[in-house]
Design an enzyme around this catalytic site. Structure first.
Site, PDB file in Angstrom:
ATOM      1  N   GLY A  69       0.782  -1.234   0.000  1.00  8.90           N
ATOM      2  CA  GLY A  69       0.000   0.000   0.000  1.00  8.90           C
ATOM      3  C   GLY A  69       0.806   1.273   0.000  1.00  8.90           C
ATOM      4  O   GLY A  69       0.290   2.335   0.373  1.00  8.90           O
ATOM      5  N   GLY A  70       2.072   1.218  -0.420  1.00 14.66           N
ATOM      6  CA  GLY A  70       2.938   2.397  -0.360  1.00 14.66           C
ATOM      7  C   GLY A  70       2.419   3.588  -1.126  1.00 14.66           C
ATOM      8  O   GLY A  70       2.707   4.739  -0.779  1.00 14.66           O
ATOM      9  N   ASP A 112      10.354   6.277  -7.574  1.00 17.08           N
ATOM     10  CA  ASP A 112       9.614   5.076  -7.193  1.00 17.08           C
ATOM     11  C   ASP A 112      10.479   3.825  -7.351  1.00 17.08           C
ATOM     12  O   ASP A 112      10.017   2.790  -7.815  1.00 17.08           O
ATOM     13  CB  ASP A 112       8.324   4.930  -8.012  1.00 17.08           C
ATOM     14  CG  ASP A 112       7.445   3.808  -7.482  1.00 17.08           C
ATOM     15  OD1 ASP A 112       7.424   3.583  -6.257  1.00 17.08           O
ATOM     16  OD2 ASP A 112       6.788   3.132  -8.296  1.00 17.08           O
TER      17      ASP A 112
END
Length: 583
Positions: free
Chosen positions: A193-194, A319
């Site tokens: 869930g980052g 990311d």
């Protein structure tokens, strides 16, 4: 006569009891799983994660006779990505599927023994498809995580629920997709869930009961806890120093999700988990290194304490999740670990201390840094290739865009690599792509995407995106490669038969000579392979299995790359192979 009959019945009963006791999975069995040729008891084919089998009945000479033994379809309309690694015990295969399903199959025939389908609520928020990567085995339980952030333990014999525990609130963006591992009798899990501003952590539970034993956050500033048998929590130490590497209150929603799970080495007593990207993606909001995001953390399983950490991408702006598996192995008389990071660099760290030993690129193009300083352990950033600060622009709505390589889907992503102690090489499923990326203003809102960036993935080459690469961790050289038109998204296995197995989105399960890279066998499974293969032996016959079913993050987030692979068909099945009879 009655005494003899009673004695006989007692003997039979004792025999059945002994057989049942022998059938349960013990910690000793899990610890020695890497050398077990008759079963596959863990994710990674051993807690160390090497994905190496000592079996060699299927080898470079015999592999041409490898043919299907059976295939099983997951059925229904719930296809999507199938990233599961099967586990095998006591003649049964346990394999998870998309949408939080799990099947028990007869490993010899493929006959369905039972199925459990978790009831998912409306409003789940999985980042990157409705996948599940596998289950853990312990005692007579098979345990897996669900998309609504729960853990479910089932009876291996009949699929009945033995215990069920909530990890966290799915409405806040938490989910779970990784295969748990078992160490010291504890079930170790992470969280997903980052992209929703969750707080990453590692949890340890009693594997038999699900009782929470300890938690260790992976965002600096958060407190860890130990729990007694009544569930009472005691603070067991803060994770680092509050605001040391995070400004303001951003550490409270810092991301660093441990979404791929971990590995464990009984020789060091440490579990190794990767922590994902910091939240939000806009790095200009969070000056500092943002520990322990985009890092490897080594945790003492007995206490839950972080013994060391190594940050692969400080102040990550691309990311470059650091979740990729840390695989322990022996090199120059030391116990070390290898990690092929999303950021395109391969790292070798001392498994006991975390000291950086070697770092080198395993992809052909990296623009965000031009190397890793082996003395400091830090990357040599290229400042002009960081996305621009949106507040510096005229309208304050969009920062200057840059082209960065690798793209945020990484030089390697969730697909696990393999290590062979025979060749002393890692076999890495790598991808060559880049992205246009820019930053945007963002504020946290519970349950909403928390990015602060825009992006488009782009291929770097016309002829290939994926490449299976044999990498020497000592010299840093790529010894050979097998290129692939589509990106590789499935895992790798290597064996003492001098073979490397891997799958492709085009549907092939392939095998190559581990020393030379020559492809010696392939089979079309009917849908893309985005899962890792396994192998085991039963009654003197070696079997190879892989899950087939195209999906995952690439078709959802792949930009221009997704357009190149939009012809691929979804599916959902398990394929099992054996050598054809020569008679």
């Amino acid at each position: 006569m009655k005494l003899k009959l009673l004695a006989a019945l007692m003997a039979v009963g004792m025999g059945v009891g002994n057989q049942a006791a022998h059938a349960v999975v013990t910690q000793e069995m899990v610890d020695n799983a890497a050398g077990d040729t008759k079963e596959v008891l863990t994710w990674g084919m051993g807690n160390e994660g090497q994905r190496y089998s000592p079996l060699k009945q299927v080898n470079t000479d015999t592999v041409k006779r490898l043919v299907p033994a059976w295939s099983f379809s997951f059925g229904g309309e719930k296809q999507r990505g199938q990233e599961s690694q099967p586990v095998i015990h006591n003649g049964k295969m346990f394999v998870t599927a998309s949408y939080s399903r799990i099947y028990a199959l007869d490993a010899a025939t493929g006959q369905k023994l039972w199925k459990y389908e978790h009831r998912l609520p409306e409003g789940i928020m999985p980042c990157c498809d409705v996948v599940n990567r596998g289950a853990a085995l312990f005692d007579n339980l098979v345990i897996f995580a669900t998309l609504d952030a729960q853990l479910v333990a089932l009876n291996q014999d009949n699929g009945e629920v033995v215990w069920k525990e909530k990890i966290d609130d799915y409405r806040a963006g938490y989910s779970a997709t990784a295969a748990p591992i078992v160490a010291n009798g504890l079930l170790l899990t992470g969280v997903s869930g980052g992209e929703f501003g969750v707080v990453g952590r590692v949890e340890a539970r009693d594997a038999k009961t699900g009782r929470l034993v300890w938690t260790r956050p992976t965002v600096e500033g958060h407190m860890g806890y130990t729990y007694d048998k009544d569930g009472k929590a005691t603070e067991n130490g803060i994770s680092g120093e509050t605001n040391k590497s995070w400004p303001g209150d951003l550490w409270k929603t810092g991301g660093a999700a441990t979404w791929l799970g971990g590995t464990y080495d009984k020789r060091t007593g440490l579990a190794y988990f990767g922590a994902g990207n910091p939240a939000p993606w806009n790095s200009h909001l969070r000056k500092g290194d943002n520990l322990f995001s985009s890092s490897t953390v080594a945790i003492d399983v007995k206490t839950g304490q972080i013994k060391w950490h190594y940050q692969n991408t400080p102040n990550d702006s691309w990311d470059f999740d650091g979740v990729n598996e840390f695989i322990t192995f022996d090199m120059d008389g030391k116990r070390v670990g290898g990690k092929a990071d999303r950021n395109g660099y391969f790292y070798v760290n001392d498994a006991t201390t975390g000291k950086l030993i070697n770092a080198f690129p395993f992809v052909r193009k990296t623009t965000w840094a031009n190397g890793i300083d082996l003395k400091t352990g830090r990357p040599n950033f290229v400042p002009e290739n960081r996305p621009g600060d949106p507040t510096a622009g005229a309208d304050g709505k969009k920062g200057s865009a840059v082209f960065a390589a690798p793209g945020f889907l990484g030089g390697k992503n969730q697909m696990p690599m393999a290590y062979s102690p025979d060749t002393k090489m890692f076999y890495v499923p790598a991808n060559e792509w880049g992205m246009e990326i820019w930053n945007e203003p963002i504020a946290y809102k519970k349950g909403a995407a928390y990015l602060g960036a825009g992006f488009t993935i782009k291929p770097l080459n016309e002829d290939y995106i994926g490449a299976l690469r044999a990498v020497d961790p000592k010299s840093g050289k790529i010894m050979w490669e097998v290129k692939n038109n589509a990106p590789l998204w499935g895992g790798v296995m290597t064996t003492a038969g001098n073979l490397v197995f891997w799958g492709t989105p085009e549907g092939f399960l392939k095998a190559a000579d581990a020393k030379t890279g020559k492809v010696v066998w392939q089979f079309q499974t009917g849908s893309g392979v985005v899962a890792p293969p396994v192998t085991w032996q039963k009654d003197g016959q070696q079997f190879v299995a892989v899950v087939s079913g195209w999906g995952g993050a690439v078709p959802l987030w792949g930009g221009d790359v997704a357009k190149r692979v939009n012809f691929l068909e979804q599916g959902g099945s398990v394929w099992v192979f054996k050598l054809a009879d020569t008679k």
